[in-house]
Design a protein around this motif. Structure first.
Motif, PDB file in Angstrom:
ATOM      1  N   LYS A 251     -40.929  -6.021 -31.042  1.00 21.08           N
ATOM      2  CA  LYS A 251     -41.118  -7.468 -30.874  1.00 21.08           C
ATOM      3  C   LYS A 251     -42.350  -7.831 -30.046  1.00 21.08           C
ATOM      4  CE  LYS A 251     -36.212  -8.600 -31.344  1.00 21.08           C
ATOM      5  NZ  LYS A 251     -35.050  -9.292 -30.740  1.00 21.08           N
ATOM      6  N   ALA A 252     -42.874  -6.876 -29.280  1.00 17.27           N
ATOM      7  CA  ALA A 252     -44.020  -7.165 -28.413  1.00 17.27           C
ATOM      8  C   ALA A 252     -44.828  -5.901 -28.173  1.00 17.27           C
ATOM      9  CB  ALA A 252     -43.542  -7.755 -27.090  1.00 17.27           C
ATOM     10  N   GLU A 253     -46.064  -6.085 -27.765  1.00 21.10           N
ATOM     11  CA  GLU A 253     -46.944  -4.958 -27.454  1.00 21.10           C
ATOM     12  C   GLU A 253     -47.113  -4.883 -25.933  1.00 21.10           C
ATOM     13  OE1 GLU A 253     -51.506  -3.425 -28.358  1.00 21.10           O
ATOM     14  OE2 GLU A 253     -50.628  -5.053 -29.555  1.00 21.10           O
ATOM     15  N   PHE A 254     -46.882  -3.690 -25.370  1.00 22.99           N
ATOM     16  CA  PHE A 254     -46.965  -3.496 -23.923  1.00 22.99           C
ATOM     17  C   PHE A 254     -48.090  -2.533 -23.576  1.00 22.99           C
ATOM     18  CE2 PHE A 254     -42.608  -4.658 -24.919  1.00 22.99           C
ATOM     19  CZ  PHE A 254     -42.319  -5.615 -23.947  1.00 22.99           C
ATOM     20  N   LYS A 255     -48.564  -2.635 -22.336  1.00 20.21           N
ATOM     21  CA  LYS A 255     -49.595  -1.710 -21.857  1.00 20.21           C
ATOM     22  C   LYS A 255     -49.067  -0.291 -21.838  1.00 20.21           C
ATOM     23  CE  LYS A 255     -50.783  -1.726 -17.425  1.00 20.21           C
ATOM     24  NZ  LYS A 255     -51.427  -2.182 -16.157  1.00 20.21           N
ATOM     25  N   ASP A 256     -47.792  -0.147 -21.462  1.00 24.28           N
ATOM     26  CA  ASP A 256     -47.150   1.168 -21.389  1.00 24.28           C
ATOM     27  C   ASP A 256     -45.651   0.950 -21.296  1.00 24.28           C
ATOM     28  OD1 ASP A 256     -46.837   3.887 -21.252  1.00 24.28           O
ATOM     29  OD2 ASP A 256     -47.829   4.159 -19.321  1.00 24.28           O
ATOM     30  N   SER A 257     -44.882   2.024 -21.407  1.00 28.27           N
ATOM     31  CA  SER A 257     -43.430   1.931 -21.218  1.00 28.27           C
ATOM     32  C   SER A 257     -42.951   3.131 -20.418  1.00 28.27           C
ATOM     33  CB  SER A 257     -42.693   1.852 -22.559  1.00 28.27           C
ATOM     34  OG  SER A 257     -42.838   3.061 -23.282  1.00 28.27           O
ATOM     35  N   LEU A 258     -41.830   2.945 -19.758  1.00 26.11           N
ATOM     36  CA  LEU A 258     -41.316   3.941 -18.819  1.00 26.11           C
ATOM     37  C   LEU A 258     -39.798   3.894 -18.826  1.00 26.11           C
ATOM     38  CD1 LEU A 258     -41.896   5.812 -16.271  1.00 26.11           C
ATOM     39  CD2 LEU A 258     -41.905   3.704 -14.937  1.00 26.11           C
ATOM     40  N   ILE A 259     -39.165   5.067 -18.945  1.00 28.72           N
ATOM     41  CA  ILE A 259     -37.701   5.158 -18.848  1.00 28.72           C
ATOM     42  C   ILE A 259     -37.344   6.181 -17.779  1.00 28.72           C
ATOM     43  CG2 ILE A 259     -35.566   5.832 -20.017  1.00 28.72           C
ATOM     44  CD1 ILE A 259     -36.696   4.818 -22.613  1.00 28.72           C
ATOM     45  N   LEU A 260     -36.495   5.777 -16.829  1.00 29.51           N
ATOM     46  CA  LEU A 260     -36.040   6.680 -15.773  1.00 29.51           C
ATOM     47  C   LEU A 260     -34.524   6.595 -15.623  1.00 29.51           C
ATOM     48  CD1 LEU A 260     -38.666   5.936 -12.946  1.00 29.51           C
ATOM     49  CD2 LEU A 260     -38.602   7.934 -14.451  1.00 29.51           C
ATOM     50  N   ASP A 261     -33.908   7.703 -15.229  1.00 29.97           N
ATOM     51  CA  ASP A 261     -32.480   7.709 -14.908  1.00 29.97           C
ATOM     52  C   ASP A 261     -32.302   7.170 -13.490  1.00 29.97           C
ATOM     53  OD1 ASP A 261     -29.795   8.092 -15.186  1.00 29.97           O
ATOM     54  OD2 ASP A 261     -29.915  10.244 -15.597  1.00 29.97           O
ATOM     55  N   THR A 262     -31.229   6.445 -13.263  1.00 22.57           N
ATOM     56  CA  THR A 262     -31.015   5.831 -11.954  1.00 22.57           C
ATOM     57  C   THR A 262     -30.721   6.874 -10.871  1.00 22.57           C
ATOM     58  OG1 THR A 262     -28.697   5.481 -12.575  1.00 22.57           O
ATOM     59  CG2 THR A 262     -30.198   3.598 -12.797  1.00 22.57           C
ATOM     60  N   ALA A 263     -31.228   6.605  -9.684  1.00 28.14           N
ATOM     61  CA  ALA A 263     -30.890   7.412  -8.506  1.00 28.14           C
ATOM     62  C   ALA A 263     -29.558   6.908  -7.941  1.00 28.14           C
ATOM     63  CB  ALA A 263     -32.015   7.322  -7.485  1.00 28.14           C
ATOM     64  N   GLY A 264     -29.258   7.240  -6.705  1.00 27.31           N
ATOM     65  CA  GLY A 264     -27.923   7.001  -6.164  1.00 27.31           C
ATOM     66  C   GLY A 264     -27.489   5.547  -6.076  1.00 27.31           C
ATOM     67  N   ILE A 265     -28.245   4.723  -5.349  1.00 28.66           N
ATOM     68  CA  ILE A 265     -27.845   3.332  -5.157  1.00 28.66           C
ATOM     69  C   ILE A 265     -27.820   2.577  -6.481  1.00 28.66           C
ATOM     70  CG2 ILE A 265     -28.502   1.129  -4.101  1.00 28.66           C
ATOM     71  CD1 ILE A 265     -27.231   3.090  -2.143  1.00 28.66           C
ATOM     72  N   SER A 266     -28.818   2.806  -7.313  1.00 27.85           N
ATOM     73  CA  SER A 266     -28.837   2.146  -8.623  1.00 27.85           C
ATOM     74  C   SER A 266     -27.675   2.617  -9.489  1.00 27.85           C
ATOM     75  CB  SER A 266     -30.166   2.400  -9.334  1.00 27.85           C
ATOM     76  OG  SER A 266     -31.232   1.841  -8.611  1.00 27.85           O
ATOM     77  N   SER A 267     -27.312   3.896  -9.372  1.00 29.21           N
ATOM     78  CA  SER A 267     -26.152   4.411 -10.112  1.00 29.21           C
ATOM     79  C   SER A 267     -24.862   3.765  -9.613  1.00 29.21           C
ATOM     80  CB  SER A 267     -26.055   5.935  -9.960  1.00 29.21           C
ATOM     81  OG  SER A 267     -27.147   6.583 -10.566  1.00 29.21           O
ATOM     82  N   MET A 268     -24.805   3.519  -8.316  1.00 23.98           N
ATOM     83  CA  MET A 268     -23.623   2.889  -7.730  1.00 23.98           C
ATOM     84  C   MET A 268     -23.402   1.492  -8.306  1.00 23.98           C
ATOM     85  SD  MET A 268     -23.032   1.985  -3.711  1.00 23.98           S
ATOM     86  CE  MET A 268     -22.222   0.449  -3.258  1.00 23.98           C
ATOM     87  N   TYR A 269     -24.462   0.703  -8.396  1.00 20.99           N
ATOM     88  CA  TYR A 269     -24.322  -0.666  -8.880  1.00 20.99           C
ATOM     89  C   TYR A 269     -24.372  -0.778 -10.399  1.00 20.99           C
ATOM     90  CZ  TYR A 269     -24.459  -2.412  -4.124  1.00 20.99           C
ATOM     91  OH  TYR A 269     -24.140  -2.665  -2.814  1.00 20.99           O
ATOM     92  N   ALA A 270     -25.205   0.032 -11.044  1.00 23.22           N
ATOM     93  CA  ALA A 270     -25.275  -0.027 -12.510  1.00 23.22           C
ATOM     94  C   ALA A 270     -24.003   0.537 -13.136  1.00 23.22           C
ATOM     95  CB  ALA A 270     -26.494   0.754 -13.010  1.00 23.22           C
ATOM     96  N   ALA A 271     -23.401   1.536 -12.475  1.00 20.29           N
ATOM     97  CA  ALA A 271     -22.211   2.212 -12.962  1.00 20.29           C
ATOM     98  C   ALA A 271     -22.511   2.953 -14.267  1.00 20.29           C
ATOM     99  CB  ALA A 271     -21.041   1.254 -13.146  1.00 20.29           C
ATOM    100  N   ASP A 272     -21.620   3.820 -14.659  1.00 21.26           N
ATOM    101  CA  ASP A 272     -21.817   4.655 -15.839  1.00 21.26           C
ATOM    102  C   ASP A 272     -22.082   3.784 -17.070  1.00 21.26           C
ATOM    103  OD1 ASP A 272     -21.975   6.893 -17.388  1.00 21.26           O
ATOM    104  OD2 ASP A 272     -19.908   7.547 -17.084  1.00 21.26           O
ATOM    105  N   GLY A 273     -23.257   3.971 -17.693  1.00 22.37           N
ATOM    106  CA  GLY A 273     -23.567   3.210 -18.905  1.00 22.37           C
ATOM    107  C   GLY A 273     -24.425   1.984 -18.708  1.00 22.37           C
ATOM    108  N   GLY A 274     -24.827   1.682 -17.465  1.00 21.62           N
ATOM    109  CA  GLY A 274     -25.623   0.491 -17.211  1.00 21.62           C
ATOM    110  C   GLY A 274     -27.095   0.670 -17.575  1.00 21.62           C
TER     111      GLY A 274
END
Length: 279
Positions: A251-274
């Motif tokens: 749908k759009a053109e970006f300069k770049d893209s990035l995917i990372l797995d969550t670290a601890g605090i982000s995993s705590m709030y995102a929860a499994d599957g967020g």
């Protein structure tokens, strides 16, 4: 001029950032019942998610102390920056500011600036990358601060989670009035206000439809996409992150893209599957 960027551990660092002496993590800490976790390179996401699933109570977090930040500022770098998760969601920002004040009292003048990300997770990652980009371009300290604050003002955060329980139980959903009908598998599409609080943007039945609806919200708000990095973090669901990236890249053109797995605090709030998207 030399520089250092301290990112609290709600922000994920890329492999390149971890290998650079310019970046440092200030770890938050997590308690799952009586089990204590430091959110650093030892964090084991699979074990953490297993413990959370087995626990009758919600995990709790604590931010780095002002003294921890003060010691981080105590270095050879001429310019020091800290990036924290939204001040509306955590005490990390205030702790970093107190650490700055302590440093000045103890050691005198130094160019130190604390950025309130008004976001979290991979939003902090993008801000840290922007600081480094400005420094590598040779900007003066004040110009870096002005440029990055403007960048933060134009940043947008979105997320879809399997459950909002941890956010709700830890008081991070104040002002969010919509009631999500979990029995009907209704998944909310969430975002962040310009001030860094959480709001609901919409909802859909099932995660896949909610992710698709989130991409619609992203495209609706998107401006100057060719100048932006599409950043996605996920908690144990790479395929969902890839699905979101694929839709958005169509749908759009970006300069770049990035995917990372969550670290601890982000995993705590995102929860499994967020899944969290910042652009």
């Amino acid at each position: 001029m030399s520089y250092k960027i301290i990112v609290d551990s709600c922000g994920e660092l890329t492999k390149e950032m971890k290998g650079s002496e310019c970046f440092e993590t200030a770890s938050l800490e997590i308690d799952v019942d009586d089990y204590h976790i430091i959110d650093d390179e030892t964090f084991d996401q699979a074990d953490f998610l297993k413990r959370v699933a087995a626990s009758p109570t919600s995990p709790k977090s604590s931010c780095p102390s002002p003294e921890r930040y003060m010691e981080g500022y105590r270095c050879e770098a001429d310019h020091v920056y800290a990036v924290t998760l939204s001040a509306e969601l955590s005490g990390s920002y205030n702790s970093a500011i107190l650490g700055k004040n302590l440093y000045h009292e103890e050691y005198g003048d130094k160019d130190i600036y604390v950025f309130n990300s008004r976001s979290a997770s991979i939003g902090e990652t993008l801000i840290a990358m922007k600081i480094a980009e400005c420094e590598e371009q040779g900007m003066e300290f004040a110009q870096v601060v002005e440029t990055v604050e403007a960048y933060i003002s134009g940043q947008h955060t979105y997320f879809v989670l399997e459950t909002l329980d941890t956010l709700r139980k830890n008081g991070r959903l104040k002002g969010v009035k919509a009631v999500v009908a979990t029995a009907l598998n209704i998944k909310p599409v969430m975002g962040a206000t310009p001030e860094g609080t959480i709001l609901q943007l919409g909802q859909a039945r099932g995660v896949k439809k909610a992710l698709a609806k989130m991409t619609d919200e992203i495209v609706k708000d998107l401006k100057n996409s060719k100048e932006k990095i599409l950043a996605i973090s996920h908690c144990n669901c790479r395929e969902r992150a890839e699905y979101v990236r694929e839709i958005l890249m169509e749908k759009a053109e970006f300069k770049d893209s990035l995917i990372l797995d969550t670290a601890g605090i982000s995993s705590m709030y995102a929860a499994d599957g967020g899944v969290i998207v910042v652009v």
